[in-house]
Design a protein around this motif. Structure first.
Motif, PDB file in Angstrom:
ATOM      1  N   ALA A 156       0.838  -1.200   0.000  1.00 38.06           N
ATOM      2  CA  ALA A 156       0.000   0.000   0.000  1.00 38.06           C
ATOM      3  C   ALA A 156       0.874   1.253   0.000  1.00 38.06           C
ATOM      4  CB  ALA A 156      -0.922  -0.001   1.214  1.00 38.06           C
ATOM      5  N   GLY A 157       0.468   2.243  -0.803  1.00 39.32           N
ATOM      6  CA  GLY A 157       1.181   3.508  -0.886  1.00 39.32           C
ATOM      7  C   GLY A 157       2.235   3.560  -1.976  1.00 39.32           C
ATOM      8  N   ASN A 158       2.563   2.420  -2.584  1.00 39.54           N
ATOM      9  CA  ASN A 158       3.572   2.390  -3.635  1.00 39.54           C
ATOM     10  C   ASN A 158       2.980   2.802  -4.986  1.00 39.54           C
ATOM     11  OD1 ASN A 158       5.574   1.691  -1.877  1.00 39.54           O
ATOM     12  ND2 ASN A 158       5.776  -0.422  -2.557  1.00 39.54           N
ATOM     13  N   LEU A 159       3.778   2.675  -6.026  1.00 42.14           N
ATOM     14  CA  LEU A 159       3.430   3.067  -7.385  1.00 42.14           C
ATOM     15  C   LEU A 159       3.528   1.849  -8.292  1.00 42.14           C
ATOM     16  CD1 LEU A 159       3.201   5.268  -9.739  1.00 42.14           C
ATOM     17  CD2 LEU A 159       5.704   5.281  -9.678  1.00 42.14           C
ATOM     18  N   ILE A 160       2.559   1.672  -9.187  1.00 41.39           N
ATOM     19  CA  ILE A 160       2.631   0.636 -10.227  1.00 41.39           C
ATOM     20  C   ILE A 160       2.699   1.328 -11.584  1.00 41.39           C
ATOM     21  CG2 ILE A 160       1.414  -1.228 -11.425  1.00 41.39           C
ATOM     22  CD1 ILE A 160       0.125  -1.959  -8.753  1.00 41.39           C
ATOM     23  N   VAL A 161       3.632   0.876 -12.421  1.00 44.42           N
ATOM     24  CA  VAL A 161       3.712   1.313 -13.812  1.00 44.42           C
ATOM     25  C   VAL A 161       3.469   0.065 -14.659  1.00 44.42           C
ATOM     26  CG1 VAL A 161       5.162   2.297 -15.627  1.00 44.42           C
ATOM     27  CG2 VAL A 161       5.346   3.151 -13.272  1.00 44.42           C
ATOM     28  N   ALA A 162       2.528   0.173 -15.606  1.00 43.74           N
ATOM     29  CA  ALA A 162       2.163  -0.973 -16.441  1.00 43.74           C
ATOM     30  C   ALA A 162       2.241  -0.576 -17.912  1.00 43.74           C
ATOM     31  CB  ALA A 162       0.750  -1.442 -16.101  1.00 43.74           C
ATOM     32  N   TYR A 216      -0.085   4.244 -15.159  1.00 38.23           N
ATOM     33  CA  TYR A 216       0.453   4.175 -13.803  1.00 38.23           C
ATOM     34  C   TYR A 216      -0.667   4.353 -12.778  1.00 38.23           C
ATOM     35  CZ  TYR A 216       0.087   9.246 -13.713  1.00 38.23           C
ATOM     36  OH  TYR A 216      -0.396  10.518 -13.761  1.00 38.23           O
ATOM     37  N   ALA A 217      -0.440   3.810 -11.586  1.00 36.12           N
ATOM     38  CA  ALA A 217      -1.342   3.997 -10.442  1.00 36.12           C
ATOM     39  C   ALA A 217      -0.481   4.370  -9.248  1.00 36.12           C
ATOM     40  CB  ALA A 217      -2.134   2.725 -10.152  1.00 36.12           C
ATOM     41  N   GLY A 218      -0.735   5.534  -8.669  1.00 35.22           N
ATOM     42  CA  GLY A 218       0.023   5.982  -7.510  1.00 35.22           C
ATOM     43  C   GLY A 218      -0.751   5.750  -6.226  1.00 35.22           C
ATOM     44  N   ASN A 219      -0.016   5.698  -5.118  1.00 42.33           N
ATOM     45  CA  ASN A 219      -0.611   5.517  -3.789  1.00 42.33           C
ATOM     46  C   ASN A 219      -1.564   4.312  -3.793  1.00 42.33           C
ATOM     47  OD1 ASN A 219      -0.933   6.132  -1.107  1.00 42.33           O
ATOM     48  ND2 ASN A 219      -2.582   7.581  -1.461  1.00 42.33           N
ATOM     49  N   ILE A 220      -1.034   3.175  -4.221  1.00 39.82           N
ATOM     50  CA  ILE A 220      -1.845   1.983  -4.478  1.00 39.82           C
ATOM     51  C   ILE A 220      -2.359   1.318  -3.203  1.00 39.82           C
ATOM     52  CG2 ILE A 220      -0.719   1.506  -6.679  1.00 39.82           C
ATOM     53  CD1 ILE A 220       0.903  -0.694  -5.182  1.00 39.82           C
TER      54      ILE A 220
END
Length: 134
Positions: free
Chosen positions: A31-37, A80-84
């Motif tokens: 939780a709180g990390n970043l995903i780049v796809a 991207y999705a931030g604060n995941i």
């Protein structure tokens, strides 16, 4: 805070019949990390219509689909999705057409990324089929 790669996964998905491609992280995301796809496929007429994952994060487009190889008709999309939200995570791209022969995905989780880490982007494609590099 300094960005750091937590985990990464990529796959050559080969031919896909249908309109969805999915790839899962091997470990839970934090939780709180970043995903780049990123998703690429052998079609320059497709449009990505959605990106979703199992922890129900909100994805924003970092690039539009653009043709990166005029000879091979290759499209590329980056989100991207931030604060995941944390937990098990499989990312799925949905697109308009099925049956492309070449499909590949890459997903990356980063720590230290801001909630909205992307501020500007650009894209370019080579319409001449040149093999020159910039």
């Amino acid at each position: 805070m300094v960005w750091a790669l937590v985990q990464s996964r990529s796959a050559d998905l080969g031919a896909i019949v249908g309109t969805t491609a999915t790839l899962a992280f091997l470990s839970n995301v934090t939780a709180g990390n970043l995903i780049v796809a990123a998703f690429t496929r052998g079609s320059n007429v497709d449009v990505v219509t959605g990106v979703a994952d199992t922890p129900v994060n909100t994805y924003s487009r970092a690039s539009s689909g653009w043709q990166v190889d005029a000879n091979a008709s290759q499209g590329l999309w980056v989100y991207y999705a931030g604060n995941i939200n944390g937990g098990p995570c499989a990312v799925a791209f949905t697109f308009t057409f099925g049956n492309a022969d070449y499909n590949a995905m890459a997903i990356h989780e980063y720590s230290g990324g801001a909630a909205a880490p992307f501020d500007v982007g650009s894209g370019q494609f080579d319409s001449t089929g040149s093999t020159a590099t910039d």
